[in-house]
Design an enzyme around this catalytic site. Structure first.
Site: not given
Length: 393
Positions: A143, A173
């Site tokens: 992540h 992200d």
């Protein structure tokens, strides 16, 4: 400003994109492209895409699902013969395809780059992952925090030499991932329109987030090395570039790096005759920081915001999201729009002749909409037949 769904418009209105539903960077990048006019059709899985948090329901979020805005979704059984044929037909009409699955997933579905480029030799096949398509970590889970940790970006965030315990998924992200993905997609489409040849775009968060700290890397090299987080001139290590707590527990941001701006800061606070501020010596840093901390702690945040308003002292309030939406600067630029009762950012950046717009709201983007196939050349009878065959819901 209050807004509702409108006609698709913007500088990318000639662009057609097939997006495979995911979470995080890929839908964020697709939203940016749709905001600027791209016709994006999202391919969802039967039953809808499961949210990363089981307590969340993307469809029930409705208009609050900002990341779904600007495009319709169609639920397709890509494992069926008819579903795969449907995708390849869409690909033949598209400029680009976006997918954010682990390497090899699309190939197993018969929808990898080789298959799709055979259907459309001009296609930009864009792959959004954390680690990239190759390398020893490419098939490992991860992540945002993992990716920016490995890229070196996370090491730059902290306070007084202590590393940050965590960061919201913005640097990795959204910045290193979604933005770089959209940038790469547009570059590949432009090149394909010149050469007539498509290609694969490998967008990896670990790569993009490393690119984001190019300036800091250059400064580290020029200064002989990287300092511990929170100790350099531009990350909170100096009294004139950091945040301070005010009397009401809220904060101000001080960014008076240049001497001319620092002069305004000190004069406004009555410190322009203090020799330790005027010396600009690192040895006086503890004193200067403590003194500024005492002064700012003596009044609430909005007192300081008003005092420095219109000056070059580079002191501004630290706002939360709701406050940012209501700030006069944001209001003057219509930076946030009320869409279906939800405040959200306006399309960015801005264009004088071909402005972007929110063509489809989050509520519409969430739902399954087989009729969205019609602009791609599918008739009502064909859509009904695809439903009957179980290729779409």
């Amino acid at each position: 400003m209050t807004g509702t769904a409108t006609m698709r418009q913007g500088p990318l209105s000639s662009l057609k994109i097939v997006e495979f539903t995911g979470i995080g960077p890929a839908p964020f990048g697709a939203m940016l492209l749709a905001d600027l006019g791209a016709q994006v059709l999202r391919i969802d899985r039967p039953g809808g895409y499961p949210p990363p948090d089981p307590t969340l329901d993307f469809e029930k979020m409705g208009p609050a699902a900002i990341f779904n805005r600007g495009r319709h979704a169609v639920r397709v059984n890509v494992k069926s013969v008819e579903g795969r044929a449907l995708i390849l037909r869409l690909v033949a009409e598209a400029d680009a395809l976006i997918e954010g699955y682990r390497p090899g997933t699309m190939e197993k579905l018969g929808l990898g780059p080789e298959d799709c480029l055979a259907a459309n030799p001009r296609l930009a096949y864009v792959r959004m992952t954390g680690w990239g398509q190759d390398g020893p970590l490419s098939r490992m889970a991860g992540h945002d925090l993992n990716y920016i940790g490995l890229s070196g970006a996370l090491s730059l965030f902290g306070e007084q030499g202590k590393l940050a315990t965590g960061l919201p998924p913005l640097i990795g992200d959204m910045g290193g991932g979604g933005l770089f993905m959209a940038f790469g997609l547009l570059a590949a489409v432009i090149e394909a329109r010149q050469s007539g040849k498509g290609q694969v775009v490998d967008a990896a968060i670990v790569d993009g987030s490393a690119s984001l700290y190019a300036l800091l890397k250059a400064l580290a090299v020029a200064g002989g090395g990287q300092t511990p987080p929170g100790t350099s001139t531009i990350d909170g290590g100096r009294h004139f570039y950091r945040t301070y707590v005010c009397a009401d527990g809220r904060h101000v941001a001080v960014g008076a790096i240049e001497p001319a701006f620092r002069k305004v800061l000190l004069k406004t606070l009555g410190l322009d005759s203090d020799p330790r501020f005027l010396s600009n010596e690192v040895k006086d840093e503890a004193y200067c920081t403590e003194r500024l901390g005492e002064i700012f702690a003596g009044q609430p945040r909005d007192h300081w915001a008003k005092l420095f308003d219109g000056t070059d002292g580079c002191v501004t309030p630290v706002l939360d999201m709701a406050e940012a939406e209501a700030h006069p600067q944001a209001a003057a630029r219509a930076a946030f729009i009320d869409v279906d009762g939800v405040m959200q950012h306006a399309p960015a950046p801005r264009f004088s002749r071909t402005p972007g717009a929110i063509a489809i709201t989050g509520a519409e983007g969430c739902r399954n909409a087989p009729e969205a196939l019609e602009p791609w050349g599918f008739g009502a009878d064909e859509i009904a037949a695809l439903r009957a065959a179980g290729a779409i819901e």
